[in-house]
Design a protein around this motif. Structure first.
Motif, PDB file in Angstrom:
ATOM      1  N   LEU A   1      63.277  25.480  26.405  1.00  0.00           N
ATOM      2  CA  LEU A   1      62.323  26.481  25.922  1.00  0.00           C
ATOM      3  C   LEU A   1      62.595  26.836  24.455  1.00  0.00           C
ATOM      4  O   LEU A   1      61.671  26.995  23.656  1.00  0.00           O
ATOM      5  CB  LEU A   1      62.424  27.751  26.784  1.00  0.00           C
ATOM      6  CG  LEU A   1      61.845  27.672  28.199  1.00  0.00           C
ATOM      7  CD1 LEU A   1      62.137  28.958  28.956  1.00  0.00           C
ATOM      8  CD2 LEU A   1      60.349  27.417  28.155  1.00  0.00           C
ATOM      9  N   SER A   2      63.864  26.961  24.093  1.00  0.00           N
ATOM     10  CA  SER A   2      64.224  27.297  22.715  1.00  0.00           C
ATOM     11  C   SER A   2      63.761  26.217  21.750  1.00  0.00           C
ATOM     12  O   SER A   2      63.242  26.515  20.661  1.00  0.00           O
ATOM     13  CB  SER A   2      65.742  27.487  22.601  1.00  0.00           C
ATOM     14  OG  SER A   2      66.178  28.526  23.429  1.00  0.00           O
TER      15      SER A   2
ATOM     16  N   TYR B   1      59.872  26.532  21.352  1.00  0.00           N
ATOM     17  CA  TYR B   1      59.327  27.712  20.685  1.00  0.00           C
ATOM     18  C   TYR B   1      59.923  27.983  19.300  1.00  0.00           C
ATOM     19  O   TYR B   1      59.323  28.710  18.510  1.00  0.00           O
ATOM     20  CB  TYR B   1      59.539  28.951  21.564  1.00  0.00           C
ATOM     21  CG  TYR B   1      58.481  29.092  22.639  1.00  0.00           C
ATOM     22  CD1 TYR B   1      57.332  29.828  22.417  1.00  0.00           C
ATOM     23  CD2 TYR B   1      58.631  28.457  23.871  1.00  0.00           C
ATOM     24  CE1 TYR B   1      56.361  29.961  23.388  1.00  0.00           C
ATOM     25  CE2 TYR B   1      57.659  28.576  24.860  1.00  0.00           C
ATOM     26  CZ  TYR B   1      56.527  29.326  24.615  1.00  0.00           C
ATOM     27  OH  TYR B   1      55.557  29.448  25.585  1.00  0.00           O
TER      28      TYR B   1
ATOM     29  N   THR C   1      53.404  35.380  21.552  1.00  0.00           N
ATOM     30  CA  THR C   1      54.263  34.203  21.721  1.00  0.00           C
ATOM     31  C   THR C   1      55.662  34.614  22.147  1.00  0.00           C
ATOM     32  O   THR C   1      56.270  34.007  23.038  1.00  0.00           O
ATOM     33  CB  THR C   1      54.321  33.404  20.404  1.00  0.00           C
ATOM     34  OG1 THR C   1      52.998  33.087  19.982  1.00  0.00           O
ATOM     35  CG2 THR C   1      55.102  32.121  20.573  1.00  0.00           C
ATOM     36  N   ASP C   2      56.188  35.656  21.493  1.00  0.00           N
ATOM     37  CA  ASP C   2      57.533  36.129  21.815  1.00  0.00           C
ATOM     38  C   ASP C   2      57.604  36.658  23.244  1.00  0.00           C
ATOM     39  O   ASP C   2      58.590  36.428  23.967  1.00  0.00           O
ATOM     40  CB  ASP C   2      57.929  37.228  20.827  1.00  0.00           C
ATOM     41  CG  ASP C   2      59.434  37.463  20.792  1.00  0.00           C
ATOM     42  OD1 ASP C   2      60.187  36.547  21.193  1.00  0.00           O
ATOM     43  OD2 ASP C   2      59.848  38.554  20.384  1.00  0.00           O
TER      44      ASP C   2
ATOM     45  N   TYR D   1      57.595  33.737  25.657  1.00  0.00           N
ATOM     46  CA  TYR D   1      58.898  33.069  25.602  1.00  0.00           C
ATOM     47  C   TYR D   1      59.953  33.883  26.370  1.00  0.00           C
ATOM     48  O   TYR D   1      60.734  33.329  27.155  1.00  0.00           O
ATOM     49  CB  TYR D   1      59.314  32.905  24.139  1.00  0.00           C
ATOM     50  CG  TYR D   1      60.704  32.359  23.931  1.00  0.00           C
ATOM     51  CD1 TYR D   1      61.009  31.043  24.250  1.00  0.00           C
ATOM     52  CD2 TYR D   1      61.713  33.173  23.410  1.00  0.00           C
ATOM     53  CE1 TYR D   1      62.286  30.548  24.046  1.00  0.00           C
ATOM     54  CE2 TYR D   1      62.987  32.678  23.207  1.00  0.00           C
ATOM     55  CZ  TYR D   1      63.264  31.362  23.526  1.00  0.00           C
ATOM     56  OH  TYR D   1      64.531  30.880  23.345  1.00  0.00           O
ATOM     57  N   SER D   2      59.948  35.202  26.165  1.00  0.00           N
ATOM     58  CA  SER D   2      60.913  36.059  26.864  1.00  0.00           C
ATOM     59  C   SER D   2      60.677  36.025  28.372  1.00  0.00           C
ATOM     60  O   SER D   2      61.632  35.972  29.164  1.00  0.00           O
ATOM     61  CB  SER D   2      60.797  37.498  26.361  1.00  0.00           C
ATOM     62  OG  SER D   2      61.124  37.566  24.990  1.00  0.00           O
TER      63      SER D   2
ATOM     64  N   THR E   1      61.952  32.812  29.790  1.00  0.00           N
ATOM     65  CA  THR E   1      63.420  32.806  29.791  1.00  0.00           C
ATOM     66  C   THR E   1      63.976  33.653  30.931  1.00  0.00           C
ATOM     67  O   THR E   1      64.906  33.255  31.636  1.00  0.00           O
ATOM     68  CB  THR E   1      63.952  33.325  28.439  1.00  0.00           C
ATOM     69  OG1 THR E   1      63.431  32.522  27.383  1.00  0.00           O
ATOM     70  CG2 THR E   1      65.464  33.263  28.394  1.00  0.00           C
TER      71      THR E   1
ATOM     72  N   SER F   1      68.802  32.674  23.743  1.00  0.00           N
ATOM     73  CA  SER F   1      67.443  32.176  23.533  1.00  0.00           C
ATOM     74  C   SER F   1      66.619  33.168  22.721  1.00  0.00           C
ATOM     75  O   SER F   1      65.891  32.791  21.797  1.00  0.00           O
ATOM     76  CB  SER F   1      66.766  31.914  24.883  1.00  0.00           C
ATOM     77  OG  SER F   1      67.477  30.948  25.612  1.00  0.00           O
ATOM     78  N   GLN F   2      66.752  34.450  23.069  1.00  0.00           N
ATOM     79  CA  GLN F   2      66.007  35.463  22.332  1.00  0.00           C
ATOM     80  C   GLN F   2      66.475  35.560  20.884  1.00  0.00           C
ATOM     81  O   GLN F   2      65.666  35.724  19.968  1.00  0.00           O
ATOM     82  CB  GLN F   2      66.161  36.816  23.033  1.00  0.00           C
ATOM     83  CG  GLN F   2      65.418  36.889  24.355  1.00  0.00           C
ATOM     84  CD  GLN F   2      65.761  38.119  25.154  1.00  0.00           C
ATOM     85  OE1 GLN F   2      66.663  38.884  24.787  1.00  0.00           O
ATOM     86  NE2 GLN F   2      65.063  38.329  26.262  1.00  0.00           N
TER      87      GLN F   2
ATOM     88  N   SER G   1      65.093  32.864  18.868  1.00  0.00           N
ATOM     89  CA  SER G   1      63.751  33.232  18.407  1.00  0.00           C
ATOM     90  C   SER G   1      63.845  34.080  17.143  1.00  0.00           C
ATOM     91  O   SER G   1      63.151  33.841  16.151  1.00  0.00           O
ATOM     92  CB  SER G   1      63.017  34.000  19.510  1.00  0.00           C
ATOM     93  OG  SER G   1      61.973  34.779  18.973  1.00  0.00           O
TER      94      SER G   1
END
Length: 610
Positions: free
Chosen positions: A190-191, A194, A256-257, A260-261, A264, A311-312, A315
């Motif tokens: 995922l990282s 994105y 998008t964030d 993604y969160s 995750t 991961s966050q 971002s």
């Protein structure tokens, strides 16, 4: 030099370029590496202690609760509390110091960027918008702080926690440990997907923010024009449009964030559910104790939360990298005007200035000055007259190297000005222009800008010589009166006299005057002209002349047209020819207008509007 476009938002090689930006940001931390390592050691020690918590809870379940050992329960609880206190103290000490180091690095970067902007030539600044530069200086530099201050903390904590928890889990039950580890690559995928998206969106956000800041800065700077033309609604609509474009990109980033969160969290929570399911089967089969399962779940949560956090922050890293690109784009712009190797300091009390075949062009296909030859000795005044656009202002701006000579050379005391250091050259030159710029500070500070180490007595002496002392002492706070932004609380004549006082205080051997009395009343003109006469004494002076009073005191009169010196009349010849062409030629308000360049170029006077 033509710098790379500064507002581009799409970069096909964003990932590779982001890595380069990250490397440059990390390089900013090198002077503080020992302090950063010390902080990280404290933070990792706190994390290591945190890893003891699940073991204590395992003992609580397997020994104390099952065996109903009340004393052991109290001891384990106190032990866990002690571990928590020690961990909190170590974490506080490490994170506070690391955040402080981050603030120091960012403050230094902001100051370095500001200094760099002042090394760039006027041609560069004329191509840029102040609002965009201010946005890079404040917003973009601030975004870089996350990489410097926060990222090391979270990477250290989460990586160490991940490795430590994994090691303990594998030692406890390697099969269950492997189940947890199989979930980690999903978050990594995922990282990778994105990361580039976040970087591109971050750059777009900073670009749109810079554009809206530019609109606001221009509108507020020109508030008088906006009000005069009743354009407040138009400016408000223009700014609202800029803010709306910024908001649209921000909302895209937030959407998008959030996605993604959410993905995750789904992956990490799914891993916890799998551990609970498989671990529960192990407990039922007698291969694992209940306390071990609880400890395992806690370690599993440590790992999944660490992966999610990494991961966050990946971002956030990509977003900061997008902002940092705009900072480093600006730092990468190289100044056109630099000190040459071996440049010497210019030190003189008097100066002879010589132009030898000087040519200059802002663009190669449009020459502004051609084959300029002249010499000005100490105590002489050279008056430059001619139509607007004849090249007068450009000629005098070449002397302090605000622009670089294109052909030929300008010499001071027989040496090319490019052989002097830029700072010492400019220290030897004072400028008084029509458009006086005053800082939003006190009268005293604006005069002292000419020489920063001047005493209050020297400031007052310069003000007296500039015929400014009388109006200054009548102001509310005298020399400590705040003049407001650009000094707009003062009249034009008052601003001019402060500008002359500033130049007198500097006491430089070369003086450049863009006629200081062309747009003021007669009373102010008389005061300013007498101050200018004092200022010119013993100095080598170049004056862009709009009035006969200025030409009358000149040792040389140079008539310019089309970027060339087309005539060099003496004062008597100049007046005689002017008188023959215009009956009002000798009026103090006459303006000299040079004819077109060429052999038949003839001067002509017209009276300034009265």
């Amino acid at each position: 030099m033509a710098p790379r476009a500064m507002n581009e938002s799409a970069h096909p090689n964003a990932s590779a370029e982001g890595g380069v930006q990250l490397g440059r940001i990390v390089a900013l931390s090198r002077p503080h590496v020992r302090g950063i390592l010390y902080c990280l050691a404290l933070i990792m020690a706190a994390t290591a202690i945190q890893l003891l918590m699940p073991m204590g809870i395992q003992q609580l379940f397997d020994r104390a609760l099952v065996g109903r050992e009340i004393g052991t329960i109290h001891l384990l609880a106190l032990g866990l509390l002690g571990i928590l206190i020690v961990r909190s103290l170590l974490s506080y000490a490490g994170q506070f110091r690391l955040q402080a180091i981050g603030d120091i690095i960012i403050a230094d970067l902001r100051a370095r960027l500001f200094e760099h902007l002042h090394t760039l030539g006027l041609d560069y600044h004329h191509r840029q918008r102040i609002g965009d530069l201010l946005s890079r200086l404040s917003n973009d530099v601030g975004s870089v702080r996350h990489i410097v201050a926060n990222l090391p903390v979270f990477v250290a904590i989460n990586c160490f926690q991940c490795i430590g928890a994994t090691a303990v889990m594998l030692s406890m039950n390697w099969r269950l440990g492997l189940v947890v580890l199989t979930m980690a690559p999903m978050a990594t995928v995922l990282s990778r997907i994105y990361g580039p998206i976040f970087e591109r969106l971050s750059t777009r956000i900073q670009d749109e923010l810079a554009r809206s800041t530019t609109i606001a800065q221009e509108s507020l700077s020109g508030i008088e024009v906006v009000s005069t033309y009743a354009r407040a609604p138009y400016e408000a609509q223009r700014y609202r449009g800029g803010v709306q474009r910024y908001l649209e990109v921000v909302l895209t980033m937030r959407r998008t964030d959030a996605l993604y969160s959410a993905l995750t969290v789904f992956v990490t929570t799914f891993a916890t559910i799998v551990v609970f399911w498989y671990g529960g089967l192990q407990v039922v089969a007698g291969a694992l104790s209940a306390g071990s399962l609880v400890a395992f779940l806690l370690y599993s949560l440590n790992i999944t939360q660490s992966v999610a956090s990494l991961s966050q922050h990946y971002s956030a890293l990509k977003q900061a990298a997008g902002a940092s690109r705009r900072v480093f784009e600006l730092l990468d712009v190289r100044p056109d005007i630099n000190d040459r190797p071996g440049a010497v300091a210019l030190a003189c009390e008097r100066a002879t200035v010589r132009f030898v075949g000087v040519g200059f062009a802002y663009r190669p296909d449009a020459p502004v000055l051609t084959d300029i030859h002249l010499e000005a000795r100490p105590g002489e005044t050279v008056a430059l007259v001619g139509h607007s656009g004849a090249g007068k202002s450009t000629l005098v701006k070449l002397i302090p190297r605000l622009y670089e000579v294109g052909a030929g050379a300008i010499e001071i005391d027989g040496r090319d000005i490019r052989e002097y250091t830029v700072e010492s050259l400019r220290q030897a030159i004072s400028v008084v222009s029509q458009d006086v710029f005053l800082f939003g500070a006190s009268v005293r500070d604006n005069i002292r800008y000419g020489r920063l180490d001047a005493s209050d007595e020297e400031v007052e002496a310069a003000a007296r010589a500039a015929n400014a002392h009388e109006f200054i002492v009548r102001m509310s706070a005298g020399y400590d009166t705040q003049v407001g932004e650009r000094g707009l609380q003062l009249s034009g004549g008052q601003r001019q006299r402060l500008s002359i006082a500033r130049a007198l205080l500097k006491d430089a051997p070369i003086l450049l005057l863009d006629e200081a009395t062309s747009a003021i009343d007669n009373e102010s003109e008389a005061l300013i002209q007498s101050a200018i006469d004092r200022l010119k004494a013993r100095r080598t002076t170049f004056v862009i002349a709009h009035r006969l009073a200025t030409v009358r005191n000149a040792h040389q009169i140079l008539v310019m047209a089309g970027g060339r010196i087309v005539q060099r009349p003496g004062y008597e010849e100049f007046i005689a020819r002017s008188a023959g062409q215009a009956p009002q030629a000798q009026h103090p308000g006459a303006v000299y207008l040079a004819g077109e360049a060429g052999a038949n170029a003839e001067p002509a006077f017209v009276e300034r509007g009265a």
